[in-house]
Design a protein around this motif. Sequence first.
Motif, PDB file in Angstrom:
ATOM      1  N   GLU A  18      34.989  41.453  27.508  1.00 42.16           N
ATOM      2  CA  GLU A  18      36.330  42.130  26.963  1.00 42.16           C
ATOM      3  C   GLU A  18      36.423  43.528  27.174  1.00 42.16           C
ATOM      4  OE1 GLU A  18      39.567  41.655  23.466  1.00 42.16           O
ATOM      5  OE2 GLU A  18      37.423  41.424  23.571  1.00 42.16           O
ATOM      6  N   HIS A  19      35.556  44.098  27.137  1.00 41.99           N
ATOM      7  CA  HIS A  19      35.759  45.741  27.074  1.00 41.99           C
ATOM      8  C   HIS A  19      35.925  45.783  28.092  1.00 41.99           C
ATOM      9  CE1 HIS A  19      35.081  49.359  26.602  1.00 41.99           C
ATOM     10  NE2 HIS A  19      34.232  50.240  27.503  1.00 41.99           N
ATOM     11  N   LEU A  20      34.682  45.125  29.419  1.00 43.63           N
ATOM     12  CA  LEU A  20      34.776  45.485  31.087  1.00 43.63           C
ATOM     13  C   LEU A  20      35.924  44.906  32.084  1.00 43.63           C
ATOM     14  CD1 LEU A  20      31.209  44.550  31.293  1.00 43.63           C
ATOM     15  CD2 LEU A  20      31.916  46.687  31.444  1.00 43.63           C
ATOM     16  N   ALA A  21      36.406  43.881  31.391  1.00 44.64           N
ATOM     17  CA  ALA A  21      37.924  43.555  32.214  1.00 44.64           C
ATOM     18  C   ALA A  21      38.999  44.658  32.334  1.00 44.64           C
ATOM     19  CB  ALA A  21      38.280  42.151  31.265  1.00 44.64           C
ATOM     20  N   SER A  22      38.853  45.231  30.724  1.00 44.52           N
ATOM     21  CA  SER A  22      40.112  46.457  30.599  1.00 44.52           C
ATOM     22  C   SER A  22      39.210  47.276  31.052  1.00 44.52           C
ATOM     23  CB  SER A  22      40.332  46.426  29.181  1.00 44.52           C
ATOM     24  OG  SER A  22      38.981  47.308  28.281  1.00 44.52           O
ATOM     25  N   LEU A  23      38.123  47.608  31.952  1.00 43.14           N
ATOM     26  CA  LEU A  23      38.366  48.870  32.345  1.00 43.14           C
ATOM     27  C   LEU A  23      38.286  48.627  33.992  1.00 43.14           C
ATOM     28  CD1 LEU A  23      34.983  49.923  30.927  1.00 43.14           C
ATOM     29  CD2 LEU A  23      36.577  51.099  30.527  1.00 43.14           C
ATOM     30  N   LEU A  24      38.132  47.218  34.141  1.00 45.95           N
ATOM     31  CA  LEU A  24      38.031  46.621  36.122  1.00 45.95           C
ATOM     32  C   LEU A  24      40.076  47.296  36.392  1.00 45.95           C
ATOM     33  CD1 LEU A  24      35.925  43.834  36.293  1.00 45.95           C
ATOM     34  CD2 LEU A  24      35.920  45.866  37.567  1.00 45.95           C
ATOM     35  N   ILE A  25      40.315  46.421  35.029  1.00 46.18           N
ATOM     36  CA  ILE A  25      42.312  46.631  35.772  1.00 46.18           C
ATOM     37  C   ILE A  25      42.588  47.626  35.829  1.00 46.18           C
ATOM     38  CG2 ILE A  25      42.325  44.334  35.247  1.00 46.18           C
ATOM     39  CD1 ILE A  25      43.359  44.561  32.349  1.00 46.18           C
ATOM     40  N   GLU A  27      43.458  51.307  37.129  1.00 47.99           N
ATOM     41  CA  GLU A  27      43.233  51.678  38.380  1.00 47.99           C
ATOM     42  C   GLU A  27      42.192  53.364  38.739  1.00 47.99           C
ATOM     43  OE1 GLU A  27      46.924  54.743  38.763  1.00 47.99           O
ATOM     44  OE2 GLU A  27      47.004  52.962  39.462  1.00 47.99           O
ATOM     45  N   ASN A  28      42.115  53.637  37.727  1.00 51.84           N
ATOM     46  CA  ASN A  28      40.475  54.828  37.497  1.00 51.84           C
ATOM     47  C   ASN A  28      39.062  54.450  37.740  1.00 51.84           C
ATOM     48  OD1 ASN A  28      42.322  57.282  37.680  1.00 51.84           O
ATOM     49  ND2 ASN A  28      42.777  56.237  35.993  1.00 51.84           N
ATOM     50  N   CYS A  29      38.932  52.551  37.396  1.00 49.72           N
ATOM     51  CA  CYS A  29      37.243  52.538  37.344  1.00 49.72           C
ATOM     52  C   CYS A  29      36.893  52.293  38.252  1.00 49.72           C
ATOM     53  CB  CYS A  29      37.989  51.206  36.776  1.00 49.72           C
ATOM     54  SG  CYS A  29      35.999  49.754  36.673  1.00 49.72           S
ATOM     55  N   VAL A  63      38.955  37.638  42.338  1.00 53.16           N
ATOM     56  CA  VAL A  63      38.122  37.484  44.283  1.00 53.16           C
ATOM     57  C   VAL A  63      38.553  39.238  44.396  1.00 53.16           C
ATOM     58  CG1 VAL A  63      37.176  36.891  46.077  1.00 53.16           C
ATOM     59  CG2 VAL A  63      36.430  36.108  44.251  1.00 53.16           C
ATOM     60  N   ASN A  64      40.062  38.566  44.345  1.00 48.23           N
ATOM     61  CA  ASN A  64      40.781  39.541  45.757  1.00 48.23           C
ATOM     62  C   ASN A  64      41.105  41.032  44.652  1.00 48.23           C
ATOM     63  OD1 ASN A  64      41.825  38.058  47.772  1.00 48.23           O
ATOM     64  ND2 ASN A  64      43.740  37.267  47.137  1.00 48.23           N
ATOM     65  N   HIS A  65      40.944  40.970  43.220  1.00 42.14           N
ATOM     66  CA  HIS A  65      41.099  42.546  42.456  1.00 42.14           C
ATOM     67  C   HIS A  65      39.481  42.836  43.116  1.00 42.14           C
ATOM     68  CE1 HIS A  65      42.315  44.865  39.851  1.00 42.14           C
ATOM     69  NE2 HIS A  65      40.672  44.897  39.144  1.00 42.14           N
ATOM     70  N   VAL A  71      38.189  48.071  49.082  1.00 43.41           N
ATOM     71  CA  VAL A  71      38.799  48.198  49.777  1.00 43.41           C
ATOM     72  C   VAL A  71      39.046  49.887  49.526  1.00 43.41           C
ATOM     73  CG1 VAL A  71      40.998  48.310  51.226  1.00 43.41           C
ATOM     74  CG2 VAL A  71      39.440  46.002  50.927  1.00 43.41           C
ATOM     75  N   GLU A  72      39.301  49.978  48.388  1.00 43.59           N
ATOM     76  CA  GLU A  72      39.982  51.899  47.539  1.00 43.59           C
ATOM     77  C   GLU A  72      38.897  52.253  47.422  1.00 43.59           C
ATOM     78  OE1 GLU A  72      42.120  50.206  43.955  1.00 43.59           O
ATOM     79  OE2 GLU A  72      43.883  49.398  45.939  1.00 43.59           O
ATOM     80  N   GLU A  73      37.422  51.806  47.743  1.00 45.76           N
ATOM     81  CA  GLU A  73      36.461  51.835  46.993  1.00 45.76           C
ATOM     82  C   GLU A  73      36.186  52.984  46.055  1.00 45.76           C
ATOM     83  OE1 GLU A  73      35.596  55.810  50.176  1.00 45.76           O
ATOM     84  OE2 GLU A  73      35.930  54.414  52.152  1.00 45.76           O
TER      85      GLU A  73
END
Length: 94
Positions: A18-25, A27-29, A63-65, A71-73
């Motif tokens: 849950e915590h990692l999902a919030s980080l992954l979304i 844009e600064n992650c 997967v697209n995320h 792509v955004e490195e």
Amino acid sequence: SKVQPKMYVQDAVERCGEHLASLLIDENCHYYVCGDARMGDECYEAFVNVLRKFCKMSRIQAVNHLKRMRVEERWQYDLWGVSTAMDESYAASG
């Protein structure tokens, strides 16, 4: 001394999902993984599952995320061995 059970990175990813999902979304992650390619593939799948479960994404959206992060490195890896999941997903976006 007390012997600790074996802990795998991908298991920790799912346990902290849950915590990692919030980080992954966010844009600064930025995500970095270094190690064996098999572990890298299993972590990749764990992150796909975390996004599906906690962000209510389909597998394609998850997967697209992760592709977009690559792509955004913002999704970096240094793996040895033969990687399958991440390379295939990245190649499919090209």
